[in-house]
Design a protein around this motif. Structure first.
Motif, PDB file in Angstrom:
ATOM      1  N   SER A 198      18.215  43.089   7.664  1.00 39.72           N
ATOM      2  CA  SER A 198      18.656  42.886   9.045  1.00 39.72           C
ATOM      3  C   SER A 198      19.516  41.628   9.176  1.00 39.72           C
ATOM      4  O   SER A 198      20.459  41.591   9.972  1.00 39.72           O
ATOM      5  N   THR A 199      19.218  40.586   8.389  1.00 41.51           N
ATOM      6  CA  THR A 199      20.036  39.369   8.448  1.00 41.51           C
ATOM      7  C   THR A 199      21.432  39.617   7.886  1.00 41.51           C
ATOM      8  O   THR A 199      22.400  38.993   8.328  1.00 41.51           O
ATOM      9  N   LEU A 200      21.547  40.521   6.928  1.00 37.53           N
ATOM     10  CA  LEU A 200      22.858  40.819   6.350  1.00 37.53           C
ATOM     11  C   LEU A 200      23.750  41.566   7.345  1.00 37.53           C
ATOM     12  O   LEU A 200      24.980  41.501   7.252  1.00 37.53           O
ATOM     13  N   ARG A 201      23.117  42.267   8.271  1.00 38.19           N
ATOM     14  CA  ARG A 201      23.874  43.049   9.254  1.00 38.19           C
ATOM     15  C   ARG A 201      24.133  42.279  10.545  1.00 38.19           C
ATOM     16  O   ARG A 201      24.860  42.745  11.418  1.00 38.19           O
ATOM     17  N   SER A 202      23.508  41.102  10.637  1.00 40.13           N
ATOM     18  CA  SER A 202      23.651  40.319  11.856  1.00 40.13           C
ATOM     19  C   SER A 202      24.993  39.604  11.892  1.00 40.13           C
ATOM     20  O   SER A 202      25.450  39.068  10.885  1.00 40.13           O
ATOM     21  N   PHE A 218      23.263  47.120   0.915  1.00 40.86           N
ATOM     22  CA  PHE A 218      24.479  46.785   1.663  1.00 40.86           C
ATOM     23  C   PHE A 218      25.544  47.836   1.401  1.00 40.86           C
ATOM     24  O   PHE A 218      25.755  48.269   0.264  1.00 40.86           O
ATOM     25  N   ALA A 219      26.253  48.255   2.455  1.00 40.47           N
ATOM     26  CA  ALA A 219      27.212  49.361   2.340  1.00 40.47           C
ATOM     27  C   ALA A 219      28.513  48.954   1.672  1.00 40.47           C
ATOM     28  O   ALA A 219      29.222  49.789   1.106  1.00 40.47           O
ATOM     29  N   GLY A 220      28.884  47.668   1.705  1.00 41.05           N
ATOM     30  CA  GLY A 220      30.171  47.229   1.183  1.00 41.05           C
ATOM     31  C   GLY A 220      30.133  46.833  -0.282  1.00 41.05           C
ATOM     32  O   GLY A 220      29.272  47.272  -1.054  1.00 41.05           O
ATOM     33  N   GLU A 221      31.087  45.984  -0.669  1.00 37.11           N
ATOM     34  CA  GLU A 221      31.152  45.492  -2.039  1.00 37.11           C
ATOM     35  C   GLU A 221      30.022  44.492  -2.296  1.00 37.11           C
ATOM     36  O   GLU A 221      29.588  43.777  -1.388  1.00 37.11           O
ATOM     37  N   ARG A 222      29.562  44.445  -3.546  1.00 40.06           N
ATOM     38  CA  ARG A 222      28.459  43.550  -3.896  1.00 40.06           C
ATOM     39  C   ARG A 222      28.863  42.667  -5.062  1.00 40.06           C
ATOM     40  O   ARG A 222      29.473  43.133  -6.017  1.00 40.06           O
ATOM     41  N   HIS A 248      39.806  33.983  -4.065  1.00 44.14           N
ATOM     42  CA  HIS A 248      39.712  34.984  -5.123  1.00 44.14           C
ATOM     43  C   HIS A 248      38.519  35.912  -4.906  1.00 44.14           C
ATOM     44  O   HIS A 248      38.611  37.121  -5.129  1.00 44.14           O
ATOM     45  N   LEU A 249      37.410  35.348  -4.457  1.00 46.76           N
ATOM     46  CA  LEU A 249      36.185  36.129  -4.315  1.00 46.76           C
ATOM     47  C   LEU A 249      36.319  37.229  -3.275  1.00 46.76           C
ATOM     48  O   LEU A 249      35.798  38.333  -3.449  1.00 46.76           O
ATOM     49  N   VAL A 250      37.009  36.963  -2.181  1.00 49.19           N
ATOM     50  CA  VAL A 250      37.098  37.944  -1.094  1.00 49.19           C
ATOM     51  C   VAL A 250      38.441  38.655  -1.048  1.00 49.19           C
ATOM     52  O   VAL A 250      38.710  39.399  -0.118  1.00 49.19           O
ATOM     53  N   ALA A 251      39.268  38.468  -2.091  1.00 56.74           N
ATOM     54  CA  ALA A 251      40.604  39.058  -2.069  1.00 56.74           C
ATOM     55  C   ALA A 251      40.568  40.579  -2.099  1.00 56.74           C
ATOM     56  O   ALA A 251      41.380  41.246  -1.465  1.00 56.74           O
ATOM     57  N   ASP A 252      39.586  41.132  -2.843  1.00 56.66           N
ATOM     58  CA  ASP A 252      39.549  42.585  -3.020  1.00 56.66           C
ATOM     59  C   ASP A 252      38.919  43.322  -1.853  1.00 56.66           C
ATOM     60  O   ASP A 252      39.173  44.501  -1.647  1.00 56.66           O
ATOM     61  N   SER A 253      38.077  42.653  -1.099  1.00 61.69           N
ATOM     62  CA  SER A 253      37.370  43.344  -0.022  1.00 61.69           C
ATOM     63  C   SER A 253      36.935  42.354   1.043  1.00 61.69           C
ATOM     64  O   SER A 253      36.429  41.270   0.732  1.00 61.69           O
ATOM     65  N   ALA A 254      37.112  42.735   2.286  1.00 63.90           N
ATOM     66  CA  ALA A 254      36.646  41.898   3.387  1.00 63.90           C
ATOM     67  C   ALA A 254      35.188  42.188   3.704  1.00 63.90           C
ATOM     68  O   ALA A 254      34.537  41.419   4.398  1.00 63.90           O
ATOM     69  N   ASP A 255      34.657  43.308   3.205  1.00 65.88           N
ATOM     70  CA  ASP A 255      33.276  43.714   3.459  1.00 65.88           C
ATOM     71  C   ASP A 255      32.476  43.526   2.180  1.00 65.88           C
ATOM     72  O   ASP A 255      32.403  44.409   1.334  1.00 65.88           O
ATOM     73  N   ILE A 256      31.886  42.351   2.037  1.00 68.02           N
ATOM     74  CA  ILE A 256      31.279  41.982   0.764  1.00 68.02           C
ATOM     75  C   ILE A 256      29.968  41.240   1.010  1.00 68.02           C
ATOM     76  O   ILE A 256      29.820  40.513   1.997  1.00 68.02           O
ATOM     77  N   VAL A 257      28.991  41.437   0.138  1.00 66.14           N
ATOM     78  CA  VAL A 257      27.742  40.683   0.177  1.00 66.14           C
ATOM     79  C   VAL A 257      27.598  39.989  -1.169  1.00 66.14           C
ATOM     80  O   VAL A 257      28.003  40.521  -2.215  1.00 66.14           O
ATOM     81  N   ILE A 258      27.021  38.791  -1.153  1.00 69.29           N
ATOM     82  CA  ILE A 258      26.905  37.993  -2.373  1.00 69.29           C
ATOM     83  C   ILE A 258      25.448  37.633  -2.607  1.00 69.29           C
ATOM     84  O   ILE A 258      24.778  37.083  -1.724  1.00 69.29           O
ATOM     85  N   GLY A 259      24.933  37.946  -3.783  1.00 65.76           N
ATOM     86  CA  GLY A 259      23.589  37.558  -4.177  1.00 65.76           C
ATOM     87  C   GLY A 259      23.646  36.412  -5.171  1.00 65.76           C
ATOM     88  O   GLY A 259      24.470  36.433  -6.095  1.00 65.76           O
ATOM     89  N   ALA A 262      30.945  35.524   3.881  1.00 70.14           N
ATOM     90  CA  ALA A 262      30.221  36.760   3.553  1.00 70.14           C
ATOM     91  C   ALA A 262      28.737  36.502   3.721  1.00 70.14           C
ATOM     92  O   ALA A 262      28.278  35.360   3.606  1.00 70.14           O
ATOM     93  N   PRO A 263      27.949  37.549   3.980  1.00 66.59           N
ATOM     94  CA  PRO A 263      26.496  37.371   4.014  1.00 66.59           C
ATOM     95  C   PRO A 263      25.969  37.077   2.611  1.00 66.59           C
ATOM     96  O   PRO A 263      26.531  37.536   1.612  1.00 66.59           O
ATOM     97  N   LEU A 264      24.894  36.309   2.556  1.00 65.93           N
ATOM     98  CA  LEU A 264      24.353  35.853   1.281  1.00 65.93           C
ATOM     99  C   LEU A 264      22.857  36.157   1.178  1.00 65.93           C
ATOM    100  O   LEU A 264      22.133  36.088   2.169  1.00 65.93           O
ATOM    101  N   VAL A 265      22.418  36.477  -0.039  1.00 65.00           N
ATOM    102  CA  VAL A 265      20.992  36.538  -0.356  1.00 65.00           C
ATOM    103  C   VAL A 265      20.786  35.592  -1.531  1.00 65.00           C
ATOM    104  O   VAL A 265      21.348  35.793  -2.609  1.00 65.00           O
TER     105      VAL A 265
END
Length: 322
Positions: free
Chosen positions: A19-23, A51-55, A94-105, A129-132
């Motif tokens: 839920s925090t990743l979607r907030s 997460f539905a996007g890039e990981r 560089h990290l977000v260049a490929d996708s704007a919808d990304i989650v990072i662990g 990006a949201p983080l775990v």
């Protein structure tokens, strides 16, 4: 017989993290804290996987700690010599260049080098990006990482060991039958609800034949069995300790609990304090007899005793007897 263990047995915590990743308001992601083996990495991977996007996944390690931005070297592609600010800016782009919808662990963030910790903090501050993020309790943590929850950038989710009821329920689900009451007590005492230890205690007992099904009820008999994998896991935690800290564990492995007064005569008081701060021992008050000290986990004692020679054990017992 092959027994299947649930990948994640923390549904409530998983829902909280997802839920925090979607907030889009407030903390955008979570920091998972807890002792080694409580399932932080497993839960983090499950949340990132939902997460539905890039990981993207990074992990702190002792070896990468000596390399600036070492934990993210495989993700950011920054290699040219630049000042720290330019490196961080280039890494973000560089990290977000490929996708704007990304989650990072980020696993084991307590092991991150200073630049990597700063990078994680900037990702959170700028809401890139949201983080775990996972952090082991009792370890020194970079201030940039502690700021993630102190500044309410990420939600802190603490993972405690399982309660006795939770641990017994899990084991009975895996075994497919009820545990004898005394056997359930022994398994819980040995594991203290730590999910990783719990699994290896049960699997080690099954392999050794000391945990058997009798008339539809599972019974544990015989001595504690420490599997090679579990022994390696525990040794990796205690083998790197300096000799003074190791000595405290050795004393308690052969006689616990010890009064703080006695232990402080056998080891420097500041060493006992350091052992408590590192989560290796627990200090408790017992009635009116003052403070007592025992190992943070009973399996530490099993592993230490197994790795101690006859003469060393005799010397340790002699120290305490004197």
């Amino acid at each position: 017989m092959v027994f299947a263990w649930p990948t994640v047995n923390r549904d409530d915590e998983l829902r909280t993290v997802v839920s925090t990743l979607r907030s889009r308001r407030g903390p955008w992601g979570a920091v998972l804290t807890g002792d080694a083996g409580v399932g932080k990495t497993t839960l983090a991977r499950a949340a990132v996987g939902a997460f539905a996007g890039e990981r993207r996944w990074a992990a702190g390690t002792e070896s990468a700690r000596a390399v600036p931005l070492g934990a993210f070297a495989h993700l950011v592609g920054v290699s040219s010599p630049m000042d720290a600010a330019s490196v961080l800016r280039a890494a973000r782009e560089h990290l977000v260049a490929d996708s704007a919808d990304i989650v990072i662990g980020v696993d084991d963030a307590h092991l991150l080098d200073r630049l990597s910790a700063t990078f994680v903090h900037q990702l959170a501050v700028n809401r890139i990006a949201p983080l775990v993020v996972t952090v082991r309790t009792g370890e020194p943590v970079p201030d940039a990482i502690t700021a993630l929850w102190k500044d309410n950038l990420l939600t802190r989710v603490e993972l405690p060991p399982f309660t006795r009821a939770e641990a017994v329920s899990l084991v009975e689900t895996v075994l497919g039958g009820p545990l004898e009451e005394s056997s359930a007590n022994r398994i819980f005492v040995m594991s203290e609800g730590n999910p990783l230890f719990l699994r290896h205690v049960v699997e080690g007992a099954l392999e050794a034949g000391t945990l058997r099904e009798v008339a539809g009820v599972w019974q544990l008999r015989g001595e504690t069995v420490i599997s090679p994998h579990l022994s390696t896991l525990i040794e990796s935690r205690i083998d790197h300790l300096d000799p003074e800290l190791r000595h405290v564990l050795e004393l308690l492995a052969f006689q616990e609990p010890l009064s703080l007064e006695v232990l402080s005569k056998l080891s420097a008081p500041e060493t006992v304090e350091a052992a408590e701060n590192a989560g290796l021992v627990r200090v408790r008050r017992r009635d009116d007899s003052g403070l007592t000290v025992k190992l943070a986990h009973p399996l530490y004692g099993e592993v230490v005793r197994a790795g101690t020679g006859i003469l060393a054990a005799r010397r340790l017992r002699g120290e305490m007897a004197r």
